[in-house]
Design an enzyme around this catalytic site. Sequence first.
Site, mmCIF file in Angstrom:
data_model
loop_
_atom_site.group_PDB
_atom_site.id
_atom_site.type_symbol
_atom_site.label_atom_id
_atom_site.label_comp_id
_atom_site.label_asym_id
_atom_site.label_seq_id
_atom_site.Cartn_x
_atom_site.Cartn_y
_atom_site.Cartn_z
ATOM 1 N N ASP A 173 45.568 109.952 -2.674
ATOM 2 C CA ASP A 173 44.294 110.551 -2.269
ATOM 3 C C ASP A 173 44.002 110.274 -0.790
ATOM 4 O O ASP A 173 44.372 109.219 -0.275
ATOM 5 C CB ASP A 173 43.181 109.965 -3.150
ATOM 6 N N ASN B 23 42.580 120.102 -9.670
ATOM 7 C CA ASN B 23 42.921 120.577 -8.321
ATOM 8 C C ASN B 23 43.329 122.050 -8.381
ATOM 9 O O ASN B 23 42.904 122.867 -7.557
ATOM 10 C CB ASN B 23 44.123 119.826 -7.721
HETATM 11 C C1 FPP Z 1 44.533 114.466 -2.748
HETATM 12 O O1 FPP Z 1 43.976 114.298 -1.447
HETATM 13 C C2 FPP Z 1 45.881 114.946 -2.638
HETATM 14 C C3 FPP Z 1 46.363 116.094 -3.195
HETATM 15 C C4 FPP Z 1 45.522 117.000 -4.030
HETATM 16 C C5 FPP Z 1 47.759 116.537 -2.975
HETATM 17 C C6 FPP Z 1 48.752 115.447 -2.812
HETATM 18 C C7 FPP Z 1 50.031 116.024 -2.383
HETATM 19 C C8 FPP Z 1 50.888 115.432 -1.502
HETATM 20 C C9 FPP Z 1 50.688 114.089 -0.923
HETATM 21 C C10 FPP Z 1 52.166 116.089 -1.154
HETATM 22 C C11 FPP Z 1 53.161 115.658 -2.162
HETATM 23 C C12 FPP Z 1 54.495 116.157 -2.029
HETATM 24 C C13 FPP Z 1 54.957 117.356 -2.377
HETATM 25 C C14 FPP Z 1 56.418 117.546 -2.381
HETATM 26 C C15 FPP Z 1 54.130 118.506 -2.732
HETATM 27 P P1 FPP Z 1 42.683 115.121 -1.058
HETATM 28 O O2 FPP Z 1 43.103 116.437 -0.497
HETATM 29 O O3 FPP Z 1 41.779 115.205 -2.239
HETATM 30 O O4 FPP Z 1 42.068 114.239 0.068
HETATM 31 P P2 FPP Z 1 40.490 114.028 0.350
HETATM 32 O O5 FPP Z 1 39.955 113.252 -0.829
HETATM 33 O O6 FPP Z 1 40.495 113.241 1.608
HETATM 34 O O7 FPP Z 1 39.870 115.382 0.489
#
Ligand code: FPP
Length: 229
Positions: A15, A63
């Site tokens: 996250d 998501n």
């Molecule tokens: C949550 O952070 C993260 C995700 C929904 C996606 C995680 C995906 C990756 C790290 C890439 C993984 C690798 C591949 C190969 C696809 P957020 O967007 O909710 O962050 P925030 O809470 O700061 O908004």
Amino acid sequence: MVLSSLPRHVGLIMDGNGRWAKKRLMPRTLGHNAGMNAMIELARHSKELGINYLTVYTLSTENLANRPKDELEGIFNLLRKYFSVYVKKLYKNGARVKVIGDISPLPADVKKLLEDGEKNSPATADFTLTFAINYGGRAEIVRAVKALGACGEQICEEALSKYMYTAELPDPDLIIRTGGEVRLSNFLLWQAAYAELYFTPVLFPDFSCDEFDKALEEFAKRNRRFGGV
Ligand code: FPP
């Protein structure tokens, strides 16, 4: 780093990519990009340390339902890139990939890449990188109960575990969540029964191997009693 105990299976809630990007006035997709690079490093590091399983929460069912289309397309593009390019290096190092979750609603080409990624993995490996994609812990339990009911087997914990996506994986010993929130967000609910939990405010793209080692050091200090004394 010498530790008295090492987790066999680590779950990772990645996250904070969006906030990492926002702080840099960049689009959220670039945050996910940086997150993928961090994840690749952590997988390499985990394997080197002798951890056998790393499961990464890549996309929850929530998501997939609630993120803007362009952000989802950005994540699909990362999956395309990982499963057509980077995965080969993982194979070469004798590791395999696995996917858990309902991938049926994903774009057809992404779905095919994920299926091929699993199919082309070495049959035996000392390291498994599992991607949770369109995954939700509650949905997984419902799916397993339905499957168990349909085959008429006696309902017990052991039988239900066999119908989870993770049937061939040991339960996670340690679950790490980056980004400051202190919750599981529907990740491995059944399997997390006795997992040690580690929360850190570090945003995922900044979660380096050194930060990972801090979580392992904390894990080594925990007294795991599994309900005993
Ligand atoms: C949550 O952070 C993260 C995700 C929904 C996606 C995680 C995906 C990756 C790290 C890439 C993984 C690798 C591949 C190969 C696809 P957020 O967007 O909710 O962050 P925030 O809470 O700061 O908004």
